[in-house]
Every structure is written in C-alpha cells, then in structure tokens.
Design a protein around this motif. Structure first.
Motif, mmCIF file in Angstrom:
data_model
loop_
_atom_site.group_PDB
_atom_site.id
_atom_site.type_symbol
_atom_site.label_atom_id
_atom_site.label_comp_id
_atom_site.label_asym_id
_atom_site.label_seq_id
_atom_site.Cartn_x
_atom_site.Cartn_y
_atom_site.Cartn_z
ATOM 1 N N ARG A 17 0.808 -1.215 0.000
ATOM 2 C CA ARG A 17 0.000 0.000 0.000
ATOM 3 C C ARG A 17 0.844 1.269 0.000
ATOM 4 N NH1 ARG A 17 -1.468 0.109 6.355
ATOM 5 N NH2 ARG A 17 -0.656 2.180 6.631
ATOM 6 N N GLU A 18 0.217 2.353 -0.394
ATOM 7 C CA GLU A 18 0.850 3.678 -0.360
ATOM 8 C C GLU A 18 0.771 4.217 1.062
ATOM 9 O OE1 GLU A 18 2.300 5.813 -2.688
ATOM 10 O OE2 GLU A 18 2.377 4.077 -4.000
ATOM 11 N N PHE A 19 1.704 5.078 1.417
ATOM 12 C CA PHE A 19 1.725 5.688 2.744
ATOM 13 C C PHE A 19 1.321 7.149 2.643
ATOM 14 C CE2 PHE A 19 4.742 2.213 2.951
ATOM 15 C CZ PHE A 19 4.349 1.575 4.107
ATOM 16 N N ASP A 20 0.327 7.527 3.424
ATOM 17 C CA ASP A 20 -0.103 8.918 3.500
ATOM 18 C C ASP A 20 0.980 9.707 4.233
ATOM 19 O OD1 ASP A 20 -1.419 11.338 3.917
ATOM 20 O OD2 ASP A 20 -3.338 10.354 4.204
ATOM 21 N N ALA A 23 0.445 9.581 7.952
ATOM 22 C CA ALA A 23 0.338 8.275 8.611
ATOM 23 C C ALA A 23 1.452 8.169 9.649
ATOM 24 C CB ALA A 23 0.451 7.159 7.587
ATOM 25 N N SER A 54 5.272 10.847 11.810
ATOM 26 C CA SER A 54 4.583 10.784 10.523
ATOM 27 C C SER A 54 5.596 10.438 9.439
ATOM 28 C CB SER A 54 3.903 12.114 10.210
ATOM 29 O OG SER A 54 4.873 13.097 9.914
ATOM 30 N N ARG A 70 9.109 6.117 1.478
ATOM 31 C CA ARG A 70 7.922 5.266 1.329
ATOM 32 C C ARG A 70 8.310 3.848 0.931
ATOM 33 N NH1 ARG A 70 3.980 9.698 -1.549
ATOM 34 N NH2 ARG A 70 2.887 10.324 0.352
ATOM 35 N N VAL A 84 2.031 0.911 11.081
ATOM 36 C CA VAL A 84 1.619 2.174 10.473
ATOM 37 C C VAL A 84 0.138 2.351 10.736
ATOM 38 C CG1 VAL A 84 1.430 3.486 8.341
ATOM 39 C CG2 VAL A 84 3.371 1.969 8.677
ATOM 40 N N SER A 85 -0.215 3.480 11.348
ATOM 41 C CA SER A 85 -1.627 3.768 11.588
ATOM 42 C C SER A 85 -2.067 4.856 10.630
ATOM 43 C CB SER A 85 -1.872 4.178 13.040
ATOM 44 O OG SER A 85 -1.141 5.329 13.352
ATOM 45 N N ARG A 86 -3.189 4.636 10.036
ATOM 46 C CA ARG A 86 -3.721 5.590 9.068
ATOM 47 C C ARG A 86 -4.328 6.784 9.792
ATOM 48 N NH1 ARG A 86 -6.588 1.582 4.720
ATOM 49 N NH2 ARG A 86 -4.694 0.454 4.217
ATOM 50 N N PRO A 87 -4.239 7.946 9.194
ATOM 51 C CA PRO A 87 -4.852 9.120 9.810
ATOM 52 C C PRO A 87 -6.375 9.012 9.760
ATOM 53 C CG PRO A 87 -3.995 9.663 7.655
ATOM 54 C CD PRO A 87 -3.552 8.254 7.952
#
Length: 109
Positions: A17-20, A23, A54, A70, A84-87
């Motif tokens: 997956r992509e990282f915000d 995140a 982040s 990333r 990794v926790s998503r915002p």
C-alpha cells in the motif's frame, strides 16, 4: 553518498500500500545489530522506536526524498518491523460545533 535508486533497489513505489504523509509510523523492534535491514532502514527503526512519527517527519529527519522513504517503509512493514496507523479521515472527526458545546458545558460546571 548512496544514490536513492540504490537504497530502493530501483523501485519507485512501495510494495503493497501507499503511505499517506501524515500516517504514523512506530517501531517496537528492540535495538539489535542483527536485523537484516540496510543502514537507512536501521535509522528509521531507531527514530520510530517507541515514538510515533509521521511519514513526512521521517523523510525530513533522514533528509531523504519522500518516495525513497515510502519504499523503505514498505519493506519494513512487510517484514513486520513497523506498525503504520492511518490518519483519521476528516469526515469522521467530530464537528467543531459539538466540541464547542462540550467546552461550554464543562465550563458551566
């Protein structure tokens, strides 16, 4: 100086997956020289050990391009060295009016 493409083995996108940018990255891996990671990934683990940063902060601390960070984070996540926790999406955040009413209610006590 190591070129960014050498750090990422020529990859420009992380596997998975992509990282915000916002995140949060945390490492619970104990400090060990035996981990099968490169020097940059070791620095990421050290920075994020018990301290949520982040993705943007990690890139800034390491002075590396965001795309490189990333890819490195994707490898660490695949190896289960980081979490990794998503915002929280803005739509799920409480309404400002409700928060103001709670503050007013607390002040009235």
């Amino acid at each position: 100086m190591v070129r960014p493409y050498a750090m990422t083995k020529g990859r420009t996108r992380p596997d998975g997956r992509e990282f915000d940018l916002i995140a949060l990255v945390v490492s619970d891996v104990p400090d060990s020289p035996d981990l099968p990671v490169g020097p940059e990934q070791g620095l990421i683990l050290h920075l994020c050990r018990g301290n949520a940063l982040s993705v943007a902060e990690v890139a800034a601390e390491l002075d590396l391009p965001l795309g490189v960070v990333r890819v490195l984070l994707g490898d660490l996540l695949a190896a289960a060295f980081i979490r990794v926790s998503r915002p929280v999406p803005p739509a799920l955040l409480p309404d400002e009016h409700i928060l103001q009413e709670v503050i007013n209610g607390l002040r009235a006590l």
